[in-house]
Design an enzyme around this catalytic site. Sequence first.
Site, PDB file in Angstrom:
ATOM      1  N   HIS A  34      33.669  44.892   8.813  1.00 43.25           N
ATOM      2  CA  HIS A  34      34.820  44.047   8.499  1.00 43.25           C
ATOM      3  C   HIS A  34      35.452  44.574   7.210  1.00 43.25           C
ATOM      4  O   HIS A  34      34.988  45.588   6.653  1.00 43.25           O
ATOM      5  CB  HIS A  34      34.382  42.580   8.362  1.00 43.25           C
ATOM      6  CG  HIS A  34      33.191  42.385   7.469  1.00 43.25           C
ATOM      7  ND1 HIS A  34      33.229  42.632   6.123  1.00 43.25           N
ATOM      8  CD2 HIS A  34      31.910  41.998   7.735  1.00 43.25           C
ATOM      9  CE1 HIS A  34      32.061  42.391   5.583  1.00 43.25           C
ATOM     10  NE2 HIS A  34      31.219  42.010   6.548  1.00 43.25           N
ATOM     11  N   HIS A  37      33.164  45.677   4.257  1.00 38.74           N
ATOM     12  CA  HIS A  37      32.590  47.033   4.367  1.00 38.74           C
ATOM     13  C   HIS A  37      33.654  48.087   4.038  1.00 38.74           C
ATOM     14  O   HIS A  37      33.389  49.062   3.332  1.00 38.74           O
ATOM     15  CB  HIS A  37      32.093  47.298   5.792  1.00 38.74           C
ATOM     16  CG  HIS A  37      30.960  46.409   6.238  1.00 38.74           C
ATOM     17  ND1 HIS A  37      31.106  45.471   7.227  1.00 38.74           N
ATOM     18  CD2 HIS A  37      29.673  46.339   5.838  1.00 38.74           C
ATOM     19  CE1 HIS A  37      29.950  44.853   7.427  1.00 38.74           C
ATOM     20  NE2 HIS A  37      29.065  45.356   6.603  1.00 38.74           N
ATOM     21  N   LYS A 151      28.240  40.691  -2.602  1.00 37.93           N
ATOM     22  CA  LYS A 151      27.914  39.643  -1.624  1.00 37.93           C
ATOM     23  C   LYS A 151      26.400  39.452  -1.516  1.00 37.93           C
ATOM     24  O   LYS A 151      25.910  38.337  -1.423  1.00 37.93           O
ATOM     25  CB  LYS A 151      28.514  40.051  -0.277  1.00 37.93           C
ATOM     26  CG  LYS A 151      27.944  39.362   0.929  1.00 37.93           C
ATOM     27  CD  LYS A 151      28.745  38.141   1.261  1.00 37.93           C
ATOM     28  CE  LYS A 151      28.105  37.233   2.279  1.00 37.93           C
ATOM     29  NZ  LYS A 151      27.378  37.874   3.344  1.00 37.93           N
ATOM     30  N   ASP A 152      25.666  40.575  -1.500  1.00 39.70           N
ATOM     31  CA  ASP A 152      24.201  40.512  -1.425  1.00 39.70           C
ATOM     32  C   ASP A 152      23.650  40.740  -2.836  1.00 39.70           C
ATOM     33  O   ASP A 152      23.120  41.803  -3.148  1.00 39.70           O
ATOM     34  CB  ASP A 152      23.688  41.548  -0.434  1.00 39.70           C
ATOM     35  CG  ASP A 152      24.205  41.273   0.962  1.00 39.70           C
ATOM     36  OD1 ASP A 152      23.566  40.500   1.685  1.00 39.70           O
ATOM     37  OD2 ASP A 152      25.286  41.797   1.317  1.00 39.70           O
ATOM     38  N   ARG A 189      27.975  38.159  10.310  1.00 43.73           N
ATOM     39  CA  ARG A 189      27.458  36.984  11.036  1.00 43.73           C
ATOM     40  C   ARG A 189      28.536  35.924  11.285  1.00 43.73           C
ATOM     41  O   ARG A 189      28.316  35.008  12.074  1.00 43.73           O
ATOM     42  CB  ARG A 189      26.305  36.354  10.263  1.00 43.73           C
ATOM     43  CG  ARG A 189      25.034  37.198  10.293  1.00 43.73           C
ATOM     44  CD  ARG A 189      23.873  36.439   9.654  1.00 43.73           C
ATOM     45  NE  ARG A 189      22.613  37.114   9.871  1.00 43.73           N
ATOM     46  CZ  ARG A 189      22.104  38.035   9.058  1.00 43.73           C
ATOM     47  NH1 ARG A 189      22.761  38.392   7.991  1.00 43.73           N
ATOM     48  NH2 ARG A 189      20.943  38.604   9.342  1.00 43.73           N
TER      49      ARG A 189
HETATM   50  P1  AMP Z   1      25.531  44.775   5.813  1.00 47.04           P
HETATM   51  O1  AMP Z   1      26.190  45.533   6.907  1.00 47.04           O
HETATM   52  O2  AMP Z   1      25.649  43.295   5.915  1.00 47.04           O
HETATM   53  O3  AMP Z   1      24.121  45.258   5.534  1.00 47.04           O
HETATM   54  O4  AMP Z   1      26.354  45.130   4.493  1.00 47.04           O
HETATM   55  C1  AMP Z   1      26.551  46.452   4.083  1.00 47.04           C
HETATM   56  C2  AMP Z   1      27.130  46.454   2.687  1.00 47.04           C
HETATM   57  O5  AMP Z   1      28.388  45.769   2.697  1.00 47.04           O
HETATM   58  C3  AMP Z   1      26.245  45.723   1.668  1.00 47.04           C
HETATM   59  O6  AMP Z   1      26.230  46.454   0.450  1.00 47.04           O
HETATM   60  C4  AMP Z   1      26.935  44.399   1.513  1.00 47.04           C
HETATM   61  O7  AMP Z   1      26.707  43.769   0.265  1.00 47.04           O
HETATM   62  C5  AMP Z   1      28.392  44.793   1.675  1.00 47.04           C
HETATM   63  N1  AMP Z   1      29.196  43.631   2.071  1.00 47.04           N
HETATM   64  C6  AMP Z   1      28.935  42.750   3.060  1.00 47.04           C
HETATM   65  N2  AMP Z   1      29.864  41.778   3.099  1.00 47.04           N
HETATM   66  C7  AMP Z   1      30.737  42.043   2.089  1.00 47.04           C
HETATM   67  C8  AMP Z   1      31.909  41.390   1.599  1.00 47.04           C
HETATM   68  N3  AMP Z   1      32.374  40.277   2.142  1.00 47.04           N
HETATM   69  N4  AMP Z   1      32.554  41.950   0.556  1.00 47.04           N
HETATM   70  C9  AMP Z   1      32.081  43.099  -0.021  1.00 47.04           C
HETATM   71  N5  AMP Z   1      30.982  43.751   0.391  1.00 47.04           N
HETATM   72  C10 AMP Z   1      30.307  43.228   1.427  1.00 47.04           C
END
Ligand code: AMP
Length: 283
Positions: A34, A37, A151-152, A189
Amino acid sequence: MLIFKKSSDIIHHINQLKKKRKDIGFVPTMGALHAGHLSLIDTAKKKSNIVVCSIFVNPTQFNEPDDLKKYPRTVEKDTEMLLKVGCDILFLPEAAEIYPVGLDTTVDIDLGHLDKVLEGKHRKGHFAGVMQVVKRLLDIVQPHQLFMGQKDFQQFTIIDHMLKTLNIPTKLVVCPIIREEDGLAMSSRNVLLPEKDRKIVPLIHKTLEYIKKNLSKKTPDEMIKEGLQKLDIPEFEVEYLAIVDGTTLLPVKSFEDSNYIVALTAVRVGDVRLIDNVIIKNK
Ligand code: AMP
């Protein structure tokens, strides 16, 4: 955009790029991409010569088998999005590439209390899995810079600790949270939310912003109490709402306790677990 599925192939290619003195930026993801990312890819493009994105739904960081099964997978759409934003390399491994038989990929470092609070308390083994996959991906991609999202919050805090403890020469760059227009933090999610729940979840961010706005008037404990009252609706099951020091992740008793304070929450809405945070003091 080059797409690699085999670790040995991407390692070989990156070695060639490094010989040409290219600066490698790396964005690890679990796909279902999204705008959040894509903002990491964008920042990585500005700060490095070559951007590598990985998509790997890492089984070892899921503490609930059902969550892993339900996790959205949209590789074709993701690939198109990455092409559009000018990502240079996509790493798309199968589990056997990340966890080959006979290779010990566990990361055994002392995190102190960092993995015992907040997410760590509610998702047993989650951060061991996160460290394991990030360390393995870093061994393969060998980037100069690693881009992760605020975010994390606890995740990047723990990865930063890992980089320092293991002396890994990769610089961590933390990027701000990208939100929907109504404030909901973007997350892979979110697509799992039924429409009726999607309408009410902006309350999570609103509550965190309320805490930020009113922090000078009350104590953190009072703000948590008020925040919990706001989140107390039948659709929500709040796992935690905490106001902590942004470095130690330990609760602050007063807003004068630290110069770096963050409010974090995890809320279950039906089958979907959402996390969010707002930095409420940073000076
Ligand atoms: P994930 O695919 O959920 O493991 O996330 C991959 C990376 O994208 C991680 O470093 C997350 O912290 C970052 N991320 C996820 N959602 C967001 C968001 N809304 N804004 C900025 N970064 C994000």
